[in-house]
Motif scaffolding. Sequence first.
Motif, PDB file in Angstrom:
ATOM      1  N   ARG A 170      23.270 145.783  49.102  1.00 26.63           N
ATOM      2  CA  ARG A 170      22.796 146.712  48.080  1.00 26.63           C
ATOM      3  C   ARG A 170      22.100 145.997  46.925  1.00 26.63           C
ATOM      4  O   ARG A 170      21.884 146.570  45.873  1.00 26.63           O
ATOM      5  N   GLY A 171      21.790 144.730  47.118  1.00 24.49           N
ATOM      6  CA  GLY A 171      21.073 143.985  46.092  1.00 24.49           C
ATOM      7  C   GLY A 171      21.953 143.228  45.133  1.00 24.49           C
ATOM      8  O   GLY A 171      21.456 142.460  44.311  1.00 24.49           O
ATOM      9  N   SER A 172      23.275 143.446  45.182  1.00 24.80           N
ATOM     10  CA  SER A 172      24.173 142.715  44.294  1.00 24.80           C
ATOM     11  C   SER A 172      24.237 141.252  44.721  1.00 24.80           C
ATOM     12  O   SER A 172      24.122 140.927  45.902  1.00 24.80           O
ATOM     13  N   VAL A 173      24.412 140.364  43.760  1.00 28.14           N
ATOM     14  CA  VAL A 173      24.459 138.931  44.033  1.00 28.14           C
ATOM     15  C   VAL A 173      25.900 138.443  43.937  1.00 28.14           C
ATOM     16  O   VAL A 173      26.540 138.588  42.886  1.00 28.14           O
ATOM     17  N   LEU A 174      26.419 137.909  45.011  1.00 28.74           N
ATOM     18  CA  LEU A 174      27.751 137.323  45.021  1.00 28.74           C
ATOM     19  C   LEU A 174      27.635 135.837  44.699  1.00 28.74           C
ATOM     20  O   LEU A 174      26.791 135.150  45.264  1.00 28.74           O
ATOM     21  N   LYS A 175      28.490 135.378  43.817  1.00 28.54           N
ATOM     22  CA  LYS A 175      28.496 133.968  43.443  1.00 28.54           C
ATOM     23  C   LYS A 175      29.737 133.298  44.031  1.00 28.54           C
ATOM     24  O   LYS A 175      30.814 133.897  44.061  1.00 28.54           O
ATOM     25  N   TYR A 176      29.554 132.057  44.474  1.00 34.91           N
ATOM     26  CA  TYR A 176      30.649 131.319  45.081  1.00 34.91           C
ATOM     27  C   TYR A 176      30.879 130.011  44.338  1.00 34.91           C
ATOM     28  O   TYR A 176      29.928 129.362  43.884  1.00 34.91           O
ATOM     29  N   VAL A 177      32.145 129.629  44.235  1.00 37.91           N
ATOM     30  CA  VAL A 177      32.517 128.378  43.585  1.00 37.91           C
ATOM     31  C   VAL A 177      33.482 127.632  44.498  1.00 37.91           C
ATOM     32  O   VAL A 177      34.164 128.234  45.329  1.00 37.91           O
ATOM     33  N   TYR A 178      33.533 126.311  44.344  1.00 38.54           N
ATOM     34  CA  TYR A 178      34.444 125.521  45.166  1.00 38.54           C
ATOM     35  C   TYR A 178      35.874 125.635  44.634  1.00 38.54           C
ATOM     36  O   TYR A 178      36.100 125.696  43.416  1.00 38.54           O
ATOM     37  N   SER A 179      36.842 125.632  45.550  1.00 39.73           N
ATOM     38  CA  SER A 179      38.252 125.722  45.168  1.00 39.73           C
ATOM     39  C   SER A 179      38.644 124.594  44.219  1.00 39.73           C
ATOM     40  O   SER A 179      39.380 124.812  43.250  1.00 39.73           O
ATOM     41  N   SER A 180      38.171 123.383  44.511  1.00 36.95           N
ATOM     42  CA  SER A 180      38.524 122.244  43.673  1.00 36.95           C
ATOM     43  C   SER A 180      38.004 122.410  42.256  1.00 36.95           C
ATOM     44  O   SER A 180      38.668 122.019  41.278  1.00 36.95           O
ATOM     45  N   ALA A 181      36.812 123.024  42.102  1.00 44.79           N
ATOM     46  CA  ALA A 181      36.255 123.254  40.775  1.00 44.79           C
ATOM     47  C   ALA A 181      37.074 124.293  40.014  1.00 44.79           C
ATOM     48  O   ALA A 181      37.253 124.180  38.800  1.00 44.79           O
ATOM     49  N   VAL A 182      37.595 125.303  40.728  1.00 41.21           N
ATOM     50  CA  VAL A 182      38.455 126.309  40.101  1.00 41.21           C
ATOM     51  C   VAL A 182      39.736 125.655  39.599  1.00 41.21           C
ATOM     52  O   VAL A 182      40.185 125.900  38.471  1.00 41.21           O
ATOM     53  N   ASP A 183      40.334 124.796  40.419  1.00 37.00           N
ATOM     54  CA  ASP A 183      41.563 124.106  40.020  1.00 37.00           C
ATOM     55  C   ASP A 183      41.323 123.230  38.794  1.00 37.00           C
ATOM     56  O   ASP A 183      42.150 123.180  37.879  1.00 37.00           O
ATOM     57  N   THR A 184      40.185 122.539  38.764  1.00 39.08           N
ATOM     58  CA  THR A 184      39.854 121.677  37.628  1.00 39.08           C
ATOM     59  C   THR A 184      39.687 122.498  36.352  1.00 39.08           C
ATOM     60  O   THR A 184      40.185 122.132  35.278  1.00 39.08           O
ATOM     61  N   ALA A 185      38.982 123.632  36.449  1.00 38.98           N
ATOM     62  CA  ALA A 185      38.772 124.490  35.285  1.00 38.98           C
ATOM     63  C   ALA A 185      40.094 125.058  34.781  1.00 38.98           C
ATOM     64  O   ALA A 185      40.329 125.136  33.565  1.00 38.98           O
ATOM     65  N   ALA A 186      40.974 125.460  35.714  1.00 34.97           N
ATOM     66  CA  ALA A 186      42.267 126.020  35.320  1.00 34.97           C
ATOM     67  C   ALA A 186      43.128 124.972  34.621  1.00 34.97           C
ATOM     68  O   ALA A 186      43.791 125.257  33.611  1.00 34.97           O
ATOM     69  N   LYS A 187      43.121 123.752  35.128  1.00 35.45           N
ATOM     70  CA  LYS A 187      43.898 122.676  34.492  1.00 35.45           C
ATOM     71  C   LYS A 187      43.353 122.357  33.101  1.00 35.45           C
ATOM     72  O   LYS A 187      44.115 122.097  32.169  1.00 35.45           O
ATOM     73  N   GLU A 188      42.025 122.375  32.972  1.00 37.18           N
ATOM     74  CA  GLU A 188      41.410 122.112  31.675  1.00 37.18           C
ATOM     75  C   GLU A 188      41.807 123.195  30.670  1.00 37.18           C
ATOM     76  O   GLU A 188      42.091 122.891  29.498  1.00 37.18           O
ATOM     77  N   MET A 189      41.844 124.446  31.110  1.00 36.72           N
ATOM     78  CA  MET A 189      42.242 125.534  30.232  1.00 36.72           C
ATOM     79  C   MET A 189      43.694 125.369  29.798  1.00 36.72           C
ATOM     80  O   MET A 189      44.033 125.534  28.621  1.00 36.72           O
ATOM     81  N   GLN A 190      44.578 125.026  30.750  1.00 37.23           N
ATOM     82  CA  GLN A 190      45.985 124.823  30.419  1.00 37.23           C
ATOM     83  C   GLN A 190      46.156 123.674  29.439  1.00 37.23           C
ATOM     84  O   GLN A 190      46.960 123.750  28.496  1.00 37.23           O
ATOM     85  N   ARG A 191      45.384 122.606  29.642  1.00 39.11           N
ATOM     86  CA  ARG A 191      45.466 121.456  28.750  1.00 39.11           C
ATOM     87  C   ARG A 191      45.027 121.835  27.338  1.00 39.11           C
ATOM     88  O   ARG A 191      45.669 121.464  26.353  1.00 39.11           O
ATOM     89  N   ASN A 192      43.959 122.606  27.234  1.00 33.82           N
ATOM     90  CA  ASN A 192      43.472 123.041  25.919  1.00 33.82           C
ATOM     91  C   ASN A 192      44.481 123.952  25.226  1.00 33.82           C
ATOM     92  O   ASN A 192      44.675 123.873  24.008  1.00 33.82           O
ATOM     93  N   GLN A 193      45.119 124.822  25.990  1.00 29.75           N
ATOM     94  CA  GLN A 193      46.119 125.717  25.418  1.00 29.75           C
ATOM     95  C   GLN A 193      47.319 124.943  24.900  1.00 29.75           C
ATOM     96  O   GLN A 193      47.841 125.236  23.818  1.00 29.75           O
ATOM     97  N   GLN A 194      47.751 123.931  25.669  1.00 25.48           N
ATOM     98  CA  GLN A 194      48.875 123.115  25.236  1.00 25.48           C
ATOM     99  C   GLN A 194      48.529 122.335  23.972  1.00 25.48           C
ATOM    100  O   GLN A 194      49.325 122.268  23.032  1.00 25.48           O
ATOM    101  N   ASN A 195      47.328 121.759  23.952  1.00 24.39           N
ATOM    102  CA  ASN A 195      46.905 121.010  22.767  1.00 24.39           C
ATOM    103  C   ASN A 195      46.833 121.918  21.549  1.00 24.39           C
ATOM    104  O   ASN A 195      47.181 121.519  20.433  1.00 24.39           O
TER     105      ASN A 195
END
Length: 206
Positions: A170-195
């Motif tokens: 239907r013309g919508s664009v699906l975006k894909y990301v690597y699992s490892s990149a998601v894990d890295t981003a989540a860890k970075e967010m947790q680290r920032n929250q702790q700091n």
Amino acid sequence: MGRLRSLADPMKATPTDKAPGGRSASVEPPAPVDADLADAMNDIGHTLRDWDRHTDYQLEKSLPDLVNNAEHVRVLAIGFLDRHPLIDGIREFWSVQDAVDKWGVERRTDAFVYPDDDTEEVELQPVREWFDRLLTIQQAAHRAKVSQRQVQRWVEREILPIAAKHRGPRGSVLKYVYSSAVDTAAKEMQRNQQNSRFGTAAEVTT
């Protein structure tokens, strides 16, 4: 079949594309899919559908019963295992093995380093998707246990790089990301929250 479909770039054309119609005369027809690729998808699609119909019809029989039937094995071999050489530049039929020989089973990307389960050594694999799956934004949010909006913010801030895009029917664009990149981003967010928490606690103490 997923590998073959990925080669038929959905942003340009698929084997089922039709010539564009409508009132606009400025629209150009899509680029054609490679003839070998279209033939392979057609032949292998027929093989898979025929085998599915046969096995559905023979549900009362076990796999040993099927593979011990000479006719079943002959048809199975033609569609899956046999190699069909080019004759005068033309291949009369594409088997799964023919397609594997030409295009491989998975898209090959840069070598991905992953830990071996049995040793502390690391190994290199040319097929990244086997160990680092591509995820949609929704799947990434589920993996990181955050909202989809949070994942979208990671993308907007370039914390989470987009690995691939796919245009839906239907013309919508699906975006894909690597699992490892998601894990890295989540860890970075947790680290920032702790700091941030530790910083606030230190300010209160002071």
